[in-house]
Design a protein around this motif. Structure first.
Motif: not given
Length: 187
Positions: A86, A89-90, A93, A154-155, A159
């Protein structure tokens, strides 16, 4: 009150054997513990032995020894995988949104939108209308909004896929034992 036990021996004048000592074996000088290696001497001793001096081995290894350990990843905790994926991916992003904004500004400064927009409006235009306006369609707020929506999707997907991957890895590691790693320590 008087002491009726009799005369007490003086400990300073005691000449008998000490505990753990055999009678008649009392050394005359101070006690010296036994040595693993004799003191270095130039000649032989009374026994005919020469004093041994401990020297390092000449054939010893000169490169530092590297320790290695073989480990096996038997289980990946899905909760920790979810938290790490998570956060990563943040970060990805945010990088996507910033990269899209920088790319849009560079392309706008180079005049790409005005040149391509003029060509498209001439090709799609008629006598009554001006045609398709690319510059208003690809404005910075609209591009950033579209990129932000893509980054949020995408996030969520990254995740979920990483957490699902941890569950699948745990199932397969139960059958085959997991991934084996060899770790080495550099000195």
């Amino acid at each position: 009150m008087t002491d009726t036990r009799g005369q007490k021996p003086s400990y300073e004048s005691y000449n008998g054997p000490l505990p753990g000592e055999r009678p008649g074996e009392r050394p005359s000088g101070p006690y010296h513990p036994p040595q693993a290696y004799g003191a270095p001497t130039t000649g032989g001793t009374a026994d005919g032995q020469t004093g041994a001096v401990r020297r390092p081995r000449t054939g010893a290894r000169t490169t530092p020894r590297t320790r290695k350990a073989r480990l096996r990843v038997a289980k990946a905790d899905p909760w920790s995988v979810m938290k790490v994926s998570f956060l990563l991916s943040i970060a990805l992003g945010i990088c996507t949104v910033v990269a899209a904004a920088v790319l849009w500004m560079v392309m706008d400064a180079m005049g790409v939108f005005s040149t391509v927009g003029g060509t498209i409006s001439e090709a799609t235009g008629s006598n009554e209308s001006n045609g398709f306006d690319l510059q208003s369609f690809l404005s910075l707020p609209r591009v950033l909004m579209f990129t932000s929506v893509i980054a949020v999707i995408d996030v969520v997907l990254m995740t979920a896929l990483a957490t699902l991957g941890a569950f699948i890895y745990n199932l397969s590691a139960g059958f085959v034992g997991g991934v084996e790693l060899t770790l080495a320590e550099d000195e």
